[in-house]
Design a protein around this motif. Sequence first.
Motif, PDB file in Angstrom:
ATOM      1  N   VAL A   1     -51.218  13.731  11.530  1.00  0.00           N
ATOM      2  CA  VAL A   1     -50.377  12.595  10.986  1.00  0.00           C
ATOM      3  C   VAL A   1     -49.515  12.688  10.021  1.00  0.00           C
ATOM      4  O   VAL A   1     -49.619  13.458   9.317  1.00  0.00           O
ATOM      5  N   ALA A   2     -48.907  12.134  10.433  1.00  0.00           N
ATOM      6  CA  ALA A   2     -47.961  12.503   8.711  1.00  0.00           C
ATOM      7  C   ALA A   2     -47.523  12.776   7.402  1.00  0.00           C
ATOM      8  O   ALA A   2     -48.961  11.662   7.162  1.00  0.00           O
ATOM      9  N   GLY A   3     -47.181  13.473   6.394  1.00  0.00           N
ATOM     10  CA  GLY A   3     -47.508  13.654   5.517  1.00  0.00           C
ATOM     11  C   GLY A   3     -47.621  11.674   4.772  1.00  0.00           C
ATOM     12  O   GLY A   3     -48.034  11.213   3.327  1.00  0.00           O
ATOM     13  N   SER A   4     -46.255  11.862   4.817  1.00  0.00           N
ATOM     14  CA  SER A   4     -45.247  10.609   4.487  1.00  0.00           C
ATOM     15  C   SER A   4     -46.285   8.835   5.106  1.00  0.00           C
ATOM     16  O   SER A   4     -46.930   8.346   4.262  1.00  0.00           O
ATOM     17  N   ALA A   5     -46.868   9.118   6.600  1.00  0.00           N
ATOM     18  CA  ALA A   5     -47.880   8.337   6.341  1.00  0.00           C
ATOM     19  C   ALA A   5     -49.266   8.052   5.853  1.00  0.00           C
ATOM     20  O   ALA A   5     -49.496   6.979   5.246  1.00  0.00           O
ATOM     21  N   ILE A   6     -49.831   9.156   5.654  1.00  0.00           N
ATOM     22  CA  ILE A   6     -51.281   9.187   4.349  1.00  0.00           C
ATOM     23  C   ILE A   6     -50.424   9.218   3.476  1.00  0.00           C
ATOM     24  O   ILE A   6     -51.573   8.446   2.855  1.00  0.00           O
ATOM     25  N   SER A   7     -49.611   8.966   2.758  1.00  0.00           N
ATOM     26  CA  SER A   7     -49.340   8.838   1.597  1.00  0.00           C
ATOM     27  C   SER A   7     -48.800   7.766   1.222  1.00  0.00           C
ATOM     28  O   SER A   7     -49.604   6.864   0.459  1.00  0.00           O
ATOM     29  N   ARG A   8     -48.857   6.645   2.269  1.00  0.00           N
ATOM     30  CA  ARG A   8     -48.130   5.295   2.306  1.00  0.00           C
ATOM     31  C   ARG A   8     -49.205   4.531   1.689  1.00  0.00           C
ATOM     32  O   ARG A   8     -49.777   3.789   2.241  1.00  0.00           O
ATOM     33  N   GLN A   9     -50.320   5.215   3.584  1.00  0.00           N
ATOM     34  CA  GLN A   9     -51.376   3.614   3.268  1.00  0.00           C
ATOM     35  C   GLN A   9     -52.463   4.033   2.369  1.00  0.00           C
ATOM     36  O   GLN A   9     -53.146   3.590   1.387  1.00  0.00           O
ATOM     37  N   ILE A  10     -52.769   5.927   1.442  1.00  0.00           N
ATOM     38  CA  ILE A  10     -53.197   5.749  -0.159  1.00  0.00           C
ATOM     39  C   ILE A  10     -52.531   4.732  -0.599  1.00  0.00           C
ATOM     40  O   ILE A  10     -53.554   3.696  -1.524  1.00  0.00           O
ATOM     41  N   GLY A  11     -50.985   4.738  -0.463  1.00  0.00           N
ATOM     42  CA  GLY A  11     -50.414   3.610  -1.681  1.00  0.00           C
ATOM     43  C   GLY A  11     -50.415   2.749  -1.498  1.00  0.00           C
ATOM     44  O   GLY A  11     -51.349   1.979  -2.745  1.00  0.00           O
ATOM     45  N   LYS A  12     -51.040   2.265  -0.005  1.00  0.00           N
ATOM     46  CA  LYS A  12     -51.275   0.603   0.344  1.00  0.00           C
ATOM     47  C   LYS A  12     -52.802   0.622  -0.208  1.00  0.00           C
ATOM     48  O   LYS A  12     -53.214  -0.748  -1.218  1.00  0.00           O
ATOM     49  N   LEU A  13     -53.052   1.390  -0.230  1.00  0.00           N
ATOM     50  CA  LEU A  13     -54.812   1.467  -0.810  1.00  0.00           C
ATOM     51  C   LEU A  13     -55.102   0.782  -2.564  1.00  0.00           C
ATOM     52  O   LEU A  13     -55.730   0.426  -2.876  1.00  0.00           O
ATOM     53  N   GLU A  14     -54.571   1.720  -3.164  1.00  0.00           N
ATOM     54  CA  GLU A  14     -53.949   1.812  -4.311  1.00  0.00           C
ATOM     55  C   GLU A  14     -53.523   0.403  -5.458  1.00  0.00           C
ATOM     56  O   GLU A  14     -54.020  -0.041  -5.719  1.00  0.00           O
ATOM     57  N   GLN A  15     -52.356  -0.133  -4.657  1.00  0.00           N
ATOM     58  CA  GLN A  15     -52.046  -1.519  -4.601  1.00  0.00           C
ATOM     59  C   GLN A  15     -52.604  -3.215  -4.150  1.00  0.00           C
ATOM     60  O   GLN A  15     -52.897  -3.533  -4.960  1.00  0.00           O
ATOM     61  N   GLU A  16     -54.155  -2.650  -2.613  1.00  0.00           N
ATOM     62  CA  GLU A  16     -54.776  -3.467  -2.841  1.00  0.00           C
ATOM     63  C   GLU A  16     -56.169  -3.887  -3.854  1.00  0.00           C
ATOM     64  O   GLU A  16     -56.190  -4.801  -4.287  1.00  0.00           O
ATOM     65  N   ILE A  17     -56.071  -2.181  -4.372  1.00  0.00           N
ATOM     66  CA  ILE A  17     -57.551  -2.460  -4.884  1.00  0.00           C
ATOM     67  C   ILE A  17     -57.196  -2.549  -7.118  1.00  0.00           C
ATOM     68  O   ILE A  17     -57.493  -2.978  -6.743  1.00  0.00           O
ATOM     69  N   GLY A  18     -55.836  -2.146  -6.776  1.00  0.00           N
ATOM     70  CA  GLY A  18     -55.631  -2.230  -8.373  1.00  0.00           C
ATOM     71  C   GLY A  18     -55.971  -0.880  -9.273  1.00  0.00           C
ATOM     72  O   GLY A  18     -54.987  -1.705 -10.288  1.00  0.00           O
ATOM     73  N   VAL A  19     -56.025  -0.042  -8.972  1.00  0.00           N
ATOM     74  CA  VAL A  19     -55.645   0.995  -9.818  1.00  0.00           C
ATOM     75  C   VAL A  19     -56.047   2.134  -8.861  1.00  0.00           C
ATOM     76  O   VAL A  19     -56.175   2.804  -7.421  1.00  0.00           O
ATOM     77  N   PRO A  20     -55.736   3.432  -9.434  1.00  0.00           N
ATOM     78  CA  PRO A  20     -54.834   4.392  -9.069  1.00  0.00           C
ATOM     79  C   PRO A  20     -56.334   5.188  -7.919  1.00  0.00           C
ATOM     80  O   PRO A  20     -57.673   4.939  -8.596  1.00  0.00           O
ATOM     81  N   LEU A  21     -56.694   5.963  -7.019  1.00  0.00           N
ATOM     82  CA  LEU A  21     -57.197   6.911  -6.567  1.00  0.00           C
ATOM     83  C   LEU A  21     -57.468   8.090  -6.603  1.00  0.00           C
ATOM     84  O   LEU A  21     -59.026   8.377  -6.589  1.00  0.00           O
ATOM     85  N   PHE A  22     -56.670   8.314  -7.369  1.00  0.00           N
ATOM     86  CA  PHE A  22     -56.518  10.255  -7.282  1.00  0.00           C
ATOM     87  C   PHE A  22     -55.540   9.990  -8.380  1.00  0.00           C
ATOM     88  O   PHE A  22     -55.304   9.585  -9.401  1.00  0.00           O
ATOM     89  N   GLU A  23     -56.234  11.248  -8.838  1.00  0.00           N
ATOM     90  CA  GLU A  23     -55.280  12.356 -10.566  1.00  0.00           C
ATOM     91  C   GLU A  23     -54.557  13.468  -9.675  1.00  0.00           C
ATOM     92  O   GLU A  23     -54.937  14.175  -9.426  1.00  0.00           O
ATOM     93  N   ARG A  24     -53.652  12.664  -9.822  1.00  0.00           N
ATOM     94  CA  ARG A  24     -52.549  13.857  -9.375  1.00  0.00           C
ATOM     95  C   ARG A  24     -52.287  14.920 -10.234  1.00  0.00           C
ATOM     96  O   ARG A  24     -52.214  14.606 -10.710  1.00  0.00           O
ATOM     97  N   ARG A  25     -52.771  16.112  -9.767  1.00  0.00           N
ATOM     98  CA  ARG A  25     -52.550  17.338 -10.501  1.00  0.00           C
ATOM     99  C   ARG A  25     -51.906  18.141  -9.450  1.00  0.00           C
ATOM    100  O   ARG A  25     -51.347  18.325  -8.506  1.00  0.00           O
ATOM    101  N   PRO A  26     -51.762  19.397 -10.394  1.00  0.00           N
ATOM    102  CA  PRO A  26     -50.523  20.397  -9.999  1.00  0.00           C
ATOM    103  C   PRO A  26     -51.220  21.430  -8.933  1.00  0.00           C
ATOM    104  O   PRO A  26     -50.339  21.530  -8.231  1.00  0.00           O
TER     105      PRO A  26
END
Length: 299
Positions: free
Chosen positions: A28-53
């Motif tokens: 699956v395209a990475g952009s599609a995965i990022s978009r779905q995770i972003g929508k989940l985070e927006q729906e729940i209202g908190v970040p689901l991941f800590e983005r690290r290097p």
Amino acid sequence: MLNSPALEYFLEVVRTGSVNEASRRLLVAGSAISRQIGKLEQEIGVPLFERRPRGMVPSEAGALLAAYARRAALETDQVLAEIRGRGRLGTVVRVASSQGAAQEFLPHAMAAFRKENPGTTFHMPVVSPSLTTQMVQDGSVDLAVTFSLAPAPDVRVIHAQRAPIQAMVRSDHPLAQRDEIHLHDLLPYPVALTEEGTTNRRLFDLCCSTEGISFEPLLVSSSSSALSNFVKEANAVSLIGHITVHERLRREGLKAISILNPEMHLRTIQIQAMAGRQLPAIVDAFADHLIHRLSEIEV
């Protein structure tokens, strides 16, 4: 947004720690995965991941959601199996095992269980103790049978039993006349040890550090069969759990000797399952069977 595709993408990123790796595995395209995770985070209202290097690590909220999603996926599979008529006793039981329990205990237990439940089949990956627990956490297996030193998050311990480490010698070894020894009593003799990182070796190394002693093993191996065969051929000493080789002791002229150092008694053998998950009936029955067999083994 708590729909199946979004959770599937989210869980794969949790497993791999990377959107790119999740994209490669899911095709699956990475952009599609990022978009779905972003929508989940927006729906729940908190970040689901800590983005690290070096990757993405679940936040506290992400860890909670991952645990829920894993349980939900397993329970969905279980319900569908029951609807299709495959949920009755007589199906596959997935059990992750560390090396010690896989040598004798689990194969014998599985064979005995099948006599009463002939339709049952088993899948038993043999991995490190930490990975057995991880496989329970992520739902890859139903149960883990492993030696443990500490509790783990999102894991329910169905049964825990003391599993001290003992010295294993040939019946004609100079130490075989003794029922109890200290670790320093092994210094005059050749020793064979398990690999570093096993619970057995970690406690041995801790004990040596506490006592201020050291050993140069003649053999280091992850195989209890190799260690016991070396003990027989070289008249050496190895360290092993009684649960691992209690059958072999009787038939191969070997003896287990209790070690008095308290560090060698810190380990337990555990039957683990995912916290909050209702296990299928066949898995519950097999767990009960394991508990009964463990209670029959004298340490």
